[in-house]
Design an enzyme around this catalytic site. Structure first.
Site, PDB file in Angstrom:
ATOM      1  N   ILE A 176      22.968  72.736  50.307  1.00 15.15           N
ATOM      2  CA  ILE A 176      23.467  73.506  49.172  1.00 15.15           C
ATOM      3  C   ILE A 176      24.685  74.257  49.688  1.00 15.15           C
ATOM      4  O   ILE A 176      24.649  74.873  50.751  1.00 15.15           O
ATOM      5  CB  ILE A 176      22.388  74.458  48.625  1.00 15.15           C
ATOM      6  CG1 ILE A 176      22.907  75.264  47.427  1.00 15.15           C
ATOM      7  CG2 ILE A 176      21.849  75.387  49.690  1.00 15.15           C
ATOM      8  CD1 ILE A 176      21.818  76.105  46.752  1.00 15.15           C
ATOM      9  N   SER A 177      25.791  74.179  48.985  1.00 12.61           N
ATOM     10  CA  SER A 177      27.061  74.692  49.490  1.00 12.61           C
ATOM     11  C   SER A 177      27.064  76.207  49.644  1.00 12.61           C
ATOM     12  O   SER A 177      26.313  76.934  48.977  1.00 12.61           O
ATOM     13  CB  SER A 177      28.213  74.286  48.561  1.00 12.61           C
ATOM     14  OG  SER A 177      28.410  72.895  48.583  1.00 12.61           O
ATOM     15  N   GLN A 178      27.932  76.671  50.512  1.00  8.37           N
ATOM     16  CA  GLN A 178      28.175  78.105  50.684  1.00  8.37           C
ATOM     17  C   GLN A 178      28.609  78.708  49.345  1.00  8.37           C
ATOM     18  O   GLN A 178      29.447  78.141  48.647  1.00  8.37           O
ATOM     19  CB  GLN A 178      29.270  78.288  51.731  1.00  8.37           C
ATOM     20  CG  GLN A 178      29.675  79.728  51.981  1.00  8.37           C
ATOM     21  CD  GLN A 178      30.898  79.821  52.874  1.00  8.37           C
ATOM     22  OE1 GLN A 178      31.568  78.815  53.127  1.00  8.37           O
ATOM     23  NE2 GLN A 178      31.201  81.005  53.355  1.00  8.37           N
TER      24      GLN A 178
END
Length: 251
Positions: A100-102
């Site tokens: 899950i992206s920053q």
């Protein structure tokens, strides 16, 4: 029209009808114990947006994007073992070699699309569904594709359960986009491609924007902003170095 294309068109039409018949659900509420952590996270994200303005052209985080981030309980989109870190400003593993992206990257990519309430958006790389959830309150409809079948199934169930009813998701190779629902006002790619996929450029509406990371797994990747003007001409601008998992599929 081939049998396969006919079946895809019918499935797409059926999805649209089912979406239209669903009741409008209220946006999920972030629990009080997480609200303070989320506010601190957004303050850090806003500082990073300001600090990188010389590369991205964004001097501040759009108010609508900030509100969308406030509405999404990020801990619901990570595995239980990661929930203590859900409101840290960093990517987290979600299994199957994916992340899950920053939150800063999620906020930045969302803001760069300059979304309007009437827009239809394509997301390539559903992952856990978090980015699609952030896009959901900003636009009319989100179409999201995930190549890894278990992740696609989990994200679809999660998004429905949390009330993001204007997100339509399916399993498939996002390199080829979703031609049955094209054109799109905006396209977001959340995995690094070796180049900008021509099918995605074709499916971008004139006047539309695409954000996409380009580069190999062990190479420097760059976040690109792709703009198609009213006459169909395409401009590509390199923004800043990023690190994404690779775009996979049969392409």
């Amino acid at each position: 029209m081939t049998k396969t294309r006919l079946l895809l068109s019918f499935a797409s039409l059926l999805l649209s009808i089912l979406w239209a018949l669903q009741p409008v659900a209220a946006a999920p509420v972030v629990a009080p114990q997480d609200q303070a952590r989320l506010e601190r996270l957004l303050s850090e994200v806003e500082r990073m947006v300001t600090d990188t303005r010389h590369m991205t052209g964004l001097s501040r985080l759009d108010a609508r994007v900030r509100q969308a981030l406030l509405q999404v309980p990020r801990h619901q989109f990570v595995p239980s073992r990661q929930r203590r870190s859900a409101y840290d400003n960093r990517p987290l593993s979600i299994g199957y070699g994916q992340t899950i992206s920053q939150p800063y990257i999620v906020a930045l990519m969302t803001a760069l699309l300059e979304l309007e309430p009437q827009h239809r958006v394509l997301e390539v790389g559903t992952g856990s569904g978090y980015q699609a959830a952030v896009l959901s309150p900003l636009v009319e409809r989100v179409f999201s594709i995930e190549v890894i079948a278990p992740l696609a199934e989990q994200a679809s169930e999660r998004l429905r359960r949390l009330g993001f009813v204007n997100v339509i998701s399916r399993q498939g190779d996002g390199y080829f986009g979703w031609p049955e629902e094209a054109p799109f006002d905006a396209i977001m790619v959340t995995a690094a491609a070796g180049h900008v996929p021509p099918p995605l450029i074709e499916q971008l509406r004139p006047g539309g924007r695409m954000v996409i990371p380009v580069g190999g797994r062990f190479m420097t990747q760059q976040l690109l902003l792709v703009e198609k003007n009213a006459t169909g001409q395409v401009q590509v601008r390199q923004l800043l170095p990023v690190a994404f998992v690779p775009l996979t599929g049969d392409h």
